[in-house]
Design a protein around this motif. Structure first.
Motif, short mmCIF file in Angstrom:
data_model
loop_
_atom_site.label_atom_id
_atom_site.label_comp_id
_atom_site.label_asym_id
_atom_site.label_seq_id
_atom_site.Cartn_x
_atom_site.Cartn_y
_atom_site.Cartn_z
N ASN A 153 -2.10 12.67 6.64
CA ASN A 153 -2.29 11.79 5.48
C ASN A 153 -3.72 11.28 5.34
N ALA A 198 5.60 9.13 1.84
CA ALA A 198 4.64 8.12 1.38
C ALA A 198 5.02 6.74 1.89
N ASP A 220 -5.23 5.39 -3.38
CA ASP A 220 -5.12 3.95 -3.15
C ASP A 220 -6.16 3.42 -2.19
N SER A 259 1.00 3.98 -2.91
CA SER A 259 0.67 5.38 -2.61
C SER A 259 1.75 6.31 -3.14
N GLY A 306 -1.99 10.68 -3.18
CA GLY A 306 -1.60 9.32 -3.52
C GLY A 306 -2.18 8.29 -2.58
N ILE A 307 -2.19 8.61 -1.28
CA ILE A 307 -2.76 7.69 -0.29
C ILE A 307 -4.25 7.55 -0.49
N HIS A 328 0.82 -1.22 0.00
CA HIS A 328 0.00 0.00 0.00
C HIS A 328 0.85 1.26 0.00
N CYS A 337 1.25 13.65 -1.30
CA CYS A 337 1.21 12.47 -0.45
C CYS A 337 -0.22 12.11 -0.08
#
Length: 218
Positions: free
Chosen positions: A115, A66, A138, A42, A134-135, A38, A131
Protein backbone atom coordinates in the motif's frame (compact mmCIF):
# COMPACT_ATOMS: atom_id res chain seq x y z
CA UNK A 1 -19.04 -13.75 -2.53
CA UNK A 2 -21.97 -12.36 -0.55
CA UNK A 3 -24.99 -10.66 -2.06
CA UNK A 4 -23.83 -7.09 -2.59
CA UNK A 5 -26.15 -4.14 -2.11
CA UNK A 6 -25.19 -0.49 -2.45
CA UNK A 7 -25.41 2.46 -0.12
CA UNK A 8 -24.32 6.08 -0.05
CA UNK A 9 -21.40 7.12 2.12
CA UNK A 10 -20.21 10.73 1.97
CA UNK A 11 -21.92 10.99 -1.41
CA UNK A 12 -20.14 7.94 -2.86
CA UNK A 13 -21.99 4.78 -3.88
CA UNK A 14 -20.22 1.89 -2.16
CA UNK A 15 -20.96 -1.82 -1.79
CA UNK A 16 -22.64 -2.90 1.43
CA UNK A 17 -22.14 -6.45 2.78
CA UNK A 18 -21.77 -8.06 6.18
CA UNK A 19 -18.03 -8.54 5.59
CA UNK A 20 -17.56 -4.86 4.78
CA UNK A 21 -19.51 -3.92 7.90
CA UNK A 22 -17.25 -6.21 9.94
CA UNK A 23 -14.17 -4.62 8.37
CA UNK A 24 -15.46 -1.17 9.27
CA UNK A 25 -15.99 -2.25 12.88
CA UNK A 26 -12.55 -3.91 13.00
CA UNK A 27 -10.88 -0.79 11.64
CA UNK A 28 -12.73 1.44 14.10
CA UNK A 29 -11.64 -0.77 17.01
CA UNK A 30 -8.03 -1.05 15.79
CA UNK A 31 -7.27 2.52 14.71
CA UNK A 32 -7.08 5.90 16.38
CA UNK A 33 -9.89 8.22 15.20
CA UNK A 34 -7.66 10.10 12.76
CA UNK A 35 -6.44 6.81 11.28
CA UNK A 36 -9.94 5.36 11.04
CA UNK A 37 -11.02 8.41 9.08
CA UNK A 38 -7.97 8.00 6.84
CA UNK A 39 -8.74 4.38 5.96
CA UNK A 40 -12.38 5.20 5.21
CA UNK A 41 -11.38 8.17 3.04
CA UNK A 42 -8.85 5.95 1.26
CA UNK A 43 -11.63 3.48 0.49
CA UNK A 44 -13.96 6.20 -0.78
CA UNK A 45 -11.26 7.80 -2.92
CA UNK A 46 -10.36 4.39 -4.36
CA UNK A 47 -14.00 3.68 -5.20
CA UNK A 48 -14.42 7.10 -6.76
CA UNK A 49 -11.28 6.66 -8.87
CA UNK A 50 -12.61 3.33 -10.11
CA UNK A 51 -15.97 4.86 -10.99
CA UNK A 52 -14.48 7.83 -12.83
CA UNK A 53 -12.11 5.60 -14.82
CA UNK A 54 -14.53 2.69 -15.37
CA UNK A 55 -12.18 0.21 -13.70
CA UNK A 56 -13.78 -3.16 -13.03
CA UNK A 57 -12.85 -4.60 -9.67
CA UNK A 58 -13.98 -6.73 -6.72
CA UNK A 59 -15.71 -4.17 -4.51
CA UNK A 60 -15.60 -6.33 -1.40
CA UNK A 61 -11.87 -6.96 -1.70
CA UNK A 62 -11.19 -3.26 -2.26
CA UNK A 63 -13.29 -2.29 0.75
CA UNK A 64 -11.70 -4.79 3.12
CA UNK A 65 -8.14 -4.00 2.10
CA UNK A 66 -8.56 -0.22 2.22
CA UNK A 67 -10.25 -0.39 5.60
CA UNK A 68 -7.66 -2.72 7.14
CA UNK A 69 -4.46 -1.50 5.49
CA UNK A 70 -3.21 0.42 8.55
CA UNK A 71 -4.25 -1.77 11.47
CA UNK A 72 -0.61 -2.12 12.55
CA UNK A 73 0.26 1.57 12.13
CA UNK A 74 0.34 2.59 15.77
CA UNK A 75 2.72 3.22 18.63
CA UNK A 76 2.21 -0.33 19.89
CA UNK A 77 3.93 -1.72 16.79
CA UNK A 78 6.74 -4.09 17.74
CA UNK A 79 7.72 -5.74 14.44
CA UNK A 80 9.61 -7.88 13.78
CA UNK A 81 8.81 -7.16 10.10
CA UNK A 82 7.79 -3.88 8.49
CA UNK A 83 4.33 -2.76 9.54
CA UNK A 84 2.78 -3.33 6.10
CA UNK A 85 3.77 -7.02 6.12
CA UNK A 86 2.55 -7.54 9.67
CA UNK A 87 -0.71 -5.85 8.69
CA UNK A 88 -1.02 -7.89 5.50
CA UNK A 89 -0.92 -11.13 7.50
CA UNK A 90 -3.66 -9.89 9.83
CA UNK A 91 -5.84 -8.63 6.97
CA UNK A 92 -5.50 -11.94 5.11
CA UNK A 93 -6.42 -13.83 8.28
CA UNK A 94 -9.50 -11.63 8.67
CA UNK A 95 -10.47 -12.36 5.06
CA UNK A 96 -10.04 -16.12 5.41
CA UNK A 97 -12.01 -16.16 8.65
CA UNK A 98 -14.82 -14.33 6.85
CA UNK A 99 -15.00 -16.83 4.01
CA UNK A 100 -12.79 -15.34 1.31
CA UNK A 101 -11.16 -17.93 -0.90
CA UNK A 102 -7.39 -18.17 -1.20
CA UNK A 103 -7.20 -16.01 -4.34
CA UNK A 104 -9.21 -13.12 -2.93
CA UNK A 105 -7.37 -13.33 0.39
CA UNK A 106 -4.04 -13.16 -1.45
CA UNK A 107 -5.20 -9.99 -3.24
CA UNK A 108 -5.81 -8.52 0.19
CA UNK A 109 -2.34 -9.52 1.38
CA UNK A 110 -0.70 -8.00 -1.70
CA UNK A 111 -2.71 -4.79 -1.39
CA UNK A 112 -1.81 -4.21 2.25
CA UNK A 113 1.84 -5.20 1.84
CA UNK A 114 2.25 -2.84 -1.14
CA UNK A 115 0.00 0.00 0.00
CA UNK A 116 2.92 2.39 0.52
CA UNK A 117 4.90 1.23 -2.53
CA UNK A 118 3.10 2.83 -5.49
CA UNK A 119 5.99 2.11 -7.84
CA UNK A 120 4.84 -1.52 -7.65
CA UNK A 121 1.27 -1.46 -6.35
CA UNK A 122 -0.11 0.79 -9.09
CA UNK A 123 0.88 -1.80 -11.71
CA UNK A 124 -0.68 -4.89 -10.15
CA UNK A 125 -4.26 -6.19 -10.21
CA UNK A 126 -7.08 -3.65 -10.23
CA UNK A 127 -7.84 -4.12 -6.53
CA UNK A 128 -4.20 -3.64 -5.53
CA UNK A 129 -3.76 -0.67 -7.84
CA UNK A 130 -6.98 1.03 -6.72
CA UNK A 131 -6.19 0.51 -3.05
CA UNK A 132 -2.72 1.99 -3.58
CA UNK A 133 -4.19 4.92 -5.53
CA UNK A 134 -6.83 5.69 -2.91
CA UNK A 135 -4.31 5.63 -0.07
CA UNK A 136 -1.77 7.74 -1.96
CA UNK A 137 -4.52 10.18 -2.92
CA UNK A 138 -5.29 10.74 0.76
CA UNK A 139 -1.72 10.82 2.05
CA UNK A 140 0.20 12.74 -0.63
CA UNK A 141 -2.44 13.92 -3.11
CA UNK A 142 -1.40 11.53 -5.90
CA UNK A 143 -3.77 11.94 -8.88
CA UNK A 144 -5.55 14.71 -6.97
CA UNK A 145 -6.84 16.21 -10.19
CA UNK A 146 -8.89 13.12 -11.08
CA UNK A 147 -11.63 13.50 -8.45
CA UNK A 148 -13.89 16.58 -8.60
CA UNK A 149 -13.18 19.03 -5.76
CA UNK A 150 -16.78 18.85 -4.58
CA UNK A 151 -16.46 15.08 -4.11
CA UNK A 152 -13.20 15.48 -2.19
CA UNK A 153 -14.74 18.16 0.03
CA UNK A 154 -17.76 15.99 0.83
CA UNK A 155 -15.59 13.02 1.80
CA UNK A 156 -13.27 15.10 3.99
CA UNK A 157 -16.24 16.83 5.64
CA UNK A 158 -17.76 13.46 6.56
CA UNK A 159 -14.43 11.97 7.66
CA UNK A 160 -12.18 14.90 8.70
CA UNK A 161 -8.41 14.61 8.75
CA UNK A 162 -8.03 15.38 12.49
CA UNK A 163 -4.40 16.48 12.23
CA UNK A 164 -3.34 13.42 10.22
CA UNK A 165 -0.06 14.87 8.94
CA UNK A 166 1.27 15.52 12.43
CA UNK A 167 -0.11 12.34 14.01
CA UNK A 168 1.07 10.09 11.20
CA UNK A 169 4.53 11.69 11.33
CA UNK A 170 4.67 11.02 15.08
CA UNK A 171 3.78 7.37 14.49
CA UNK A 172 6.34 6.93 11.68
CA UNK A 173 9.03 8.43 13.89
CA UNK A 174 8.09 6.11 16.74
CA UNK A 175 8.57 3.10 14.45
CA UNK A 176 11.88 4.49 13.16
CA UNK A 177 13.04 5.01 16.73
CA UNK A 178 11.91 1.71 18.25
CA UNK A 179 12.02 -0.70 15.29
CA UNK A 180 14.62 0.82 12.93
CA UNK A 181 15.41 -2.48 11.24
CA UNK A 182 11.91 -2.54 9.75
CA UNK A 183 12.40 0.85 8.07
CA UNK A 184 15.63 0.75 6.13
CA UNK A 185 14.10 -0.21 2.79
CA UNK A 186 10.87 1.79 2.91
CA UNK A 187 9.45 5.30 3.23
CA UNK A 188 9.75 5.42 7.03
CA UNK A 189 13.48 5.71 6.48
CA UNK A 190 12.86 9.28 5.26
CA UNK A 191 11.12 10.17 8.51
CA UNK A 192 13.88 8.60 10.57
CA UNK A 193 16.58 10.52 8.72
CA UNK A 194 14.67 13.80 8.96
CA UNK A 195 13.32 13.70 12.51
CA UNK A 196 14.90 10.96 14.68
CA UNK A 197 18.18 11.76 16.39
CA UNK A 198 20.80 9.05 15.94
CA UNK A 199 18.85 7.19 13.27
CA UNK A 200 21.13 5.72 10.63
CA UNK A 201 19.93 3.33 7.96
CA UNK A 202 22.18 0.61 6.64
CA UNK A 203 23.41 1.18 3.10
CA UNK A 204 22.54 -1.17 0.26
CA UNK A 205 25.81 -0.09 -1.33
CA UNK A 206 27.73 -1.52 1.60
CA UNK A 207 25.66 -4.72 1.52
CA UNK A 208 26.55 -5.28 -2.13
CA UNK A 209 30.22 -4.45 -1.68
CA UNK A 210 30.52 -6.64 1.41
CA UNK A 211 28.57 -9.64 0.09
CA UNK A 212 30.48 -12.80 1.14
CA UNK A 213 31.63 -13.89 -2.32
CA UNK A 214 35.01 -13.81 -4.00
CA UNK A 215 34.89 -11.94 -7.31
CA UNK A 216 36.99 -12.83 -10.32
CA UNK A 217 38.68 -9.86 -11.87
CA UNK A 218 37.34 -9.10 -15.38
Amino acid sequence: MQQINDRQLAGVTVPDTAIIASAIDHARNSCEPYLFNHVVRSWLFAVRLAQLQNIEHDGEVLAVVALLHDITLNERFAGPRRFEVEGADLARLFAREHGFDRSRAQLIWDSVALNSTPSIGLFKEAEVALCTAGICFDVVGLQYELIPPSDVAAIVAEFPRLGMKQKMTRCFCHIARTQPGTTYDNFIRDFGERFVAGYKASSVVELVINAPFDEEQP
